[in-house]
Design an enzyme around this catalytic site. Structure first.
Site, PDB file in Angstrom:
ATOM      1  CG  ASP A   1       4.242  -2.710   1.243  1.00 43.10           C
ATOM      2  OD1 ASP A   1       3.937  -1.626   0.697  1.00 43.10           O
ATOM      3  OD2 ASP A   1       3.684  -3.130   2.283  1.00 43.10           O
TER       4      ASP A   1
ATOM      5  CD  GLU B   1       1.700  -1.367   4.513  1.00 44.29           C
ATOM      6  OE1 GLU B   1       1.619  -0.677   3.481  1.00 44.29           O
ATOM      7  OE2 GLU B   1       2.198  -0.935   5.583  1.00 44.29           O
TER       8      GLU B   1
ATOM      9  CG  ASP C   1       6.331   5.337   5.609  1.00 45.55           C
ATOM     10  OD1 ASP C   1       5.883   5.961   4.640  1.00 45.55           O
ATOM     11  OD2 ASP C   1       5.652   4.546   6.283  1.00 45.55           O
TER      12      ASP C   1
ATOM     13  N   GLY D   1       0.762   5.036   5.401  1.00 48.20           N
ATOM     14  CA  GLY D   1      -0.547   4.917   4.770  1.00 48.20           C
ATOM     15  C   GLY D   1      -1.582   4.244   5.647  1.00 48.20           C
TER      16      GLY D   1
ATOM     17  CE  LYS E   1       9.697   8.013   0.962  1.00 57.02           C
ATOM     18  NZ  LYS E   1       8.744   7.033   0.442  1.00 57.02           N
TER      19      LYS E   1
ATOM     20  CB  THR F   1      -0.905   0.007   1.244  1.00 56.35           C
ATOM     21  OG1 THR F   1      -1.830  -1.079   1.149  1.00 56.35           O
ATOM     22  CG2 THR F   1      -1.676   1.308   1.365  1.00 56.35           C
TER      23      THR F   1
END
Length: 262
Positions: A89, A111, A92, A105, A129, A33
């Site tokens: 995936d 997740e 962050d 998110g 990141k 996501t």
């Protein structure tokens, strides 16, 4: 259309495009996501439509499920799939040991469940990141609504004993009201600035009554695919202790750019 992409979107796209090379016909694939994961889902949809790829996708949020169906991916539940070959995936933050902060998110619970039910987790990211030490990005903690203020106070008390630089916490909002996750829970964001021992923080947080899960992913990620705005992509594999580099060309006719709303 690709010429209109910003450098950050180009970086996300090339990371996603490279990562889907791990997907093979017949696989059961966890679908992450977030904005970077949305590129990956679009790339997989293109492979399904144009190359006849047959996969079953297990989404990690309602919005990923909707996008996957829109692009033609066969969506199933984790209970139906039982176990996954691969999860792709975003993150962050990630550090040199492939520890992650996820949950920007608000999908960290699904997740983490999906990622740990997979033979391999591939993280796709732009280079911004990458950090030396986790913690600049607020650490999300999913808590049940009942007694959330008490849970938040217990978290704050716990932080006194841990190797973190900041101890401020905040309830994540959706406008004027508290945000609800897909499971009907709240998110408390921990503004720690620096996390000295991610494994310890993750374990201690999950011992607090009312905490459902936290956004620290430790010993879960196997591969990080890092994209750059000039089309370069770097693949780092922690199991093989290997790093490889490639460059992906942008094709102006990429139809997956035309309606990407994320």
């Amino acid at each position: 259309m690709s010429g209109e992409l910003s450098p950050i979107d180009k970086a996300k796209f090339v990371a996603a495009k490279k990562a889907v090379e791990y997907v093979e016909d017949g696989m059961r694939v966890g679908l992450g996501t977030g904005s970077t994961a949305a590129w990956m889902v679009r790339c997989l949809g293109e492979m399904v439509r144009e190359d006849g790829l047959k996969i079953r996708g297990v989404p990690t949020s309602a919005r990923t499920a909707a996008l996957a169906r829109d692009v033609g991916i066969d969506v199933v539940s984790l209970d139906e799939a039982k176990w996954l070959d691969l999860t792709i995936d975003g993150a962050d933050e990630f550090d040199g040991e492939f520890n992650l902060i996820k949950g920007g998110g608000a999908a960290l619970l699904q997740e983490k469940i999906v990622a740990t039910a997979s033979d391999r987790m591939v993280v796709i990211s732009d280079v911004s990141k990458e950090v030396e030490t986790l913690g600049a990005f607020p650490l999300p903690v999913e808590v049940i609504p009942f007694g959330w203020q008490t849970t938040k106070a217990l978290i704050e008390e716990m932080l006194d004993s841990l190797d973190v630089l900041g101890q401020t916490t905040s309830l994540r909002m959706n406008g004027a009201a508290p945000l609800f996750t897909d499971e009907g829970n709240h998110i408390v964001d921990l503004h720690l600035n620096r996390i000295g021992n991610a494994r310890q923080v993750a374990m201690v947080l999950n011992q607090i009554p009312g905490v459902v899960e936290n956004g620290l992913f430790v010993d879960i990620c196997d591969t990080v695919v890092v994209g750059y705005g000039d089309g370069r992509v770097q693949v780092r594999d922690i199991n093989e202790n290997a790093v490889s580099e490639d460059r992906l060309e942008f094709v102006e006719s990429e139809n997956l750019f035309s309606d990407l709303g994320d």
